[in-house]
Scaffold this motif. Structure first.
Motif, PDB file in Angstrom:
ATOM      1  N   HIS A  28       9.956  16.894  34.982  1.00 23.19           N
ATOM      2  CA  HIS A  28       9.323  17.973  34.235  1.00 23.19           C
ATOM      3  C   HIS A  28       8.420  18.742  35.187  1.00 23.19           C
ATOM      4  CE1 HIS A  28       6.056  14.993  34.150  1.00 23.19           C
ATOM      5  NE2 HIS A  28       5.227  16.007  33.928  1.00 23.19           N
ATOM      6  N   TYR A 109      18.629  28.617  18.021  1.00 28.00           N
ATOM      7  CA  TYR A 109      17.285  28.041  18.188  1.00 28.00           C
ATOM      8  C   TYR A 109      17.096  26.817  17.284  1.00 28.00           C
ATOM      9  CZ  TYR A 109      15.666  31.972  21.028  1.00 28.00           C
ATOM     10  OH  TYR A 109      15.506  32.892  22.028  1.00 28.00           O
ATOM     11  N   GLY A 112      13.971  24.934  17.546  1.00 25.25           N
ATOM     12  CA  GLY A 112      13.086  25.708  18.416  1.00 25.25           C
ATOM     13  C   GLY A 112      12.468  26.897  17.695  1.00 25.25           C
ATOM     14  N   ASP A 128      14.394  13.679  21.631  1.00 28.48           N
ATOM     15  CA  ASP A 128      15.053  14.642  20.758  1.00 28.48           C
ATOM     16  C   ASP A 128      16.509  14.264  20.482  1.00 28.48           C
ATOM     17  OD1 ASP A 128      12.850  16.522  20.514  1.00 28.48           O
ATOM     18  OD2 ASP A 128      13.172  16.929  22.633  1.00 28.48           O
ATOM     19  N   ARG A 139      22.314  18.438  24.867  1.00 28.96           N
ATOM     20  CA  ARG A 139      20.964  18.998  25.036  1.00 28.96           C
ATOM     21  C   ARG A 139      20.400  18.520  26.368  1.00 28.96           C
ATOM     22  NH1 ARG A 139      16.268  18.842  20.413  1.00 28.96           N
ATOM     23  NH2 ARG A 139      14.541  19.663  21.630  1.00 28.96           N
ATOM     24  N   ASN A 142      14.060  21.251  27.544  1.00 23.74           N
ATOM     25  CA  ASN A 142      13.118  21.894  26.632  1.00 23.74           C
ATOM     26  C   ASN A 142      12.206  22.800  27.452  1.00 23.74           C
ATOM     27  OD1 ASN A 142      14.211  20.235  24.712  1.00 23.74           O
ATOM     28  ND2 ASN A 142      12.261  19.371  24.030  1.00 23.74           N
ATOM     29  N   ILE A 144       8.729  24.987  26.752  1.00 26.63           N
ATOM     30  CA  ILE A 144       7.665  25.258  25.785  1.00 26.63           C
ATOM     31  C   ILE A 144       6.638  26.182  26.425  1.00 26.63           C
ATOM     32  CG2 ILE A 144       5.904  24.264  24.280  1.00 26.63           C
ATOM     33  CD1 ILE A 144       7.468  21.652  24.336  1.00 26.63           C
ATOM     34  N   THR A 189      15.582  16.728  28.848  1.00 25.76           N
ATOM     35  CA  THR A 189      15.716  15.916  27.645  1.00 25.76           C
ATOM     36  C   THR A 189      16.782  14.849  27.890  1.00 25.76           C
ATOM     37  OG1 THR A 189      17.255  17.571  26.756  1.00 25.76           O
ATOM     38  CG2 THR A 189      14.987  17.685  26.041  1.00 25.76           C
ATOM     39  N   ALA A 215       9.259  27.385  21.578  1.00 24.93           N
ATOM     40  CA  ALA A 215      10.118  26.329  22.125  1.00 24.93           C
ATOM     41  C   ALA A 215      11.553  26.841  22.225  1.00 24.93           C
ATOM     42  CB  ALA A 215      10.058  25.078  21.254  1.00 24.93           C
ATOM     43  N   TYR A 217      15.462  25.560  23.773  1.00 28.93           N
ATOM     44  CA  TYR A 217      16.235  24.419  24.272  1.00 28.93           C
ATOM     45  C   TYR A 217      17.513  24.927  24.937  1.00 28.93           C
ATOM     46  CZ  TYR A 217      13.163  22.371  20.759  1.00 28.93           C
ATOM     47  OH  TYR A 217      12.061  22.032  20.007  1.00 28.93           O
ATOM     48  N   TYR A 219      21.346  23.854  26.904  1.00 27.85           N
ATOM     49  CA  TYR A 219      22.434  22.889  26.764  1.00 27.85           C
ATOM     50  C   TYR A 219      23.460  23.058  27.888  1.00 27.85           C
ATOM     51  CZ  TYR A 219      20.626  22.471  21.982  1.00 27.85           C
ATOM     52  OH  TYR A 219      19.827  22.265  20.883  1.00 27.85           O
ATOM     53  N   THR A 234      16.620  12.868  16.192  1.00 28.82           N
ATOM     54  CA  THR A 234      15.339  12.636  16.855  1.00 28.82           C
ATOM     55  C   THR A 234      14.794  11.253  16.496  1.00 28.82           C
ATOM     56  OG1 THR A 234      14.878  15.003  16.797  1.00 28.82           O
ATOM     57  CG2 THR A 234      13.009  13.536  17.167  1.00 28.82           C
TER      58      THR A 234
END
Length: 365
Positions: A28, A109, A112, A128, A139, A142, A144, A189, A215, A217, A219, A234
């Motif tokens: 991250h 979304y 999100g 998630d 996925r 993320n 944010i 993720t 947020a 996301y 893929y 989740t």
């Protein structure tokens, strides 16, 4: 894209990529000054007011978190932000930071959009859902972006990433990030990307504030096999009791209230999991019923196939017998004709009729 993102973001990509790769407890990175200040001001001004109709929690109750999953209709700044996230340039930039190629933007979304969390709201550590519910993409990331111009650590609400919230005997390595405006946290993720935030506890004179964020996301259509897990929703881990609850601690009224709320939350979560298990069982039962019906249909078709095969066999036998009968008749007729042609009577008649046949050929009569 250059008018929205911070002007120096492209130059920071190599450093951000290194920080992402080396981050603990999982990949991250914190990106400060993500967008241009003037564009950030527009996002803050156009952020939607808290909508109770969009604040339903997992139990179908109105909670303290409102979500707008569709960004574009929220205002011109959000329309431009939506176009940015969908652009090949932006997807390429995120790929260079994370090392994940062929990223896909989610126009739906799912989960999100804008997140508006008010006083008292919290988010237990969780991983998630791992597959997009519509197109079954994996996925992967993320993103944010926070929009809070003023925030303090003692107010709660800091984004926390965890090494393992299940482990109670060993320290859970936790890193916290204040939800400050124009701070963006981008993280991978996976099955170990535990994250959440502690309860928001605003002072009396700041109860008008809320923890605001956007947020997004991302893929991919495929994922390395060693990183792929069975499809799941989740998964949450209830927070442990505070350290103050230990032998010798005298419970205050506030402590008793805190314990009651903790037990109620765990009971509710267990009930939620139980209801979800029942739904899953109904799905499995339905699948078993459909499989049984399919097996019956297969048996019926196989029986029909056997009957048709037997009928075809009978027709083939009849056809063969008819063919043999025809051949026998042909042989009998040929033998009869041969005997006629070879008989003295036929040969004598043929000779005696020769003058008549000659005259017929000459005069055409």
């Amino acid at each position: 894209m250059t008018s929205i993102l911070a002007r120096d973001l492209q130059q920071r990509v190599p450093l951000l990529a290194e920080q992402f790769r080396k981050a603990d407890p999982f990949p991250h990175v914190l990106i400060k000054n993500f967008v241009e200040p003037s564009f950030l001001d527009r996002l803050i001004r156009e952020f939607p007011a808290f909508d109770h109709g969009k604040a339903l929690n997992e139990y179908g109750e109105v909670g303290s978190k409102a979500v707008h999953e569709n960004l574009a209709p929220l205002g011109e700044a959000y329309r431009q932000l939506d176009e940015l996230f969908a652009s090949p340039d932006m997807l390429g930039l995120i790929s260079r930071i994370t090392g994940i190629p062929n990223l896909l933007y989610d126009p739906e979304y799912v989960g999100g959009g804008t997140h508006d969390n008010r006083h008292g709201q919290e988010l237990d550590p969780h991983v998630d859902f791992n597959f997009h519910p519509t197109n079954r993409w994996h996925r992967r990331l993320n993103l944010i972006l926070f929009l809070n111009e003023a925030w303090r650590a003692e107010w709660g609400g800091s984004l926390q990433v965890h090494s393992d919230p299940w482990e109670r005997d060993k320290p859970d390595r936790v890193k916290s990030y204040l939800p400050l405006a124009n701070h963006c946290v981008l993280f991978e993720t996976s099955e170990v990307s535990w994250h959440g935030f502690p309860k928001i506890d605003l002072p009396e004179n700041r109860k008008d504030l809320s923890r605001r964020s956007i947020a997004v996301y991302f893929y991919t259509k495929s994922r390395p096999k060693e990183q792929t897990a069975p499809d799941h929703s989740t998964v949450y881990v209830p927070r442990p009791l505070p350290d103050k609850f230990r032998a010798g601690h005298k419970l205050s009224n506030e402590d008793a209230g805190e314990l009651k709320i903790t037990v109620q939350r765990r009971d509710r979560q267990m009930k939620f999991l139980y209801e979800r298990e029942k739904e899953f069982s109904l799905v499995i039962e339905g699948c078993h019923w459909r499989i049984g019906e399919h097996e019956k249909e297969i048996d019926r078709l196989q029986a029909l196939h056997r009957e048709q095969h037997e009928e075809i066999g009978k027709l083939v036998t009849i056809n063969r017998e008819l063919h043999e009968e025809i051949e026998n008749l042909k042989r009998k007729h040929a033998d009869a004709l041969y005997r006629i042609f070879r008989s003295p009577t036929f040969r004598l008649g043929y000779v005696l009729s020769w003058p008549a046949r000659v005259l017929k050929g000459l005069f055409g009569t």
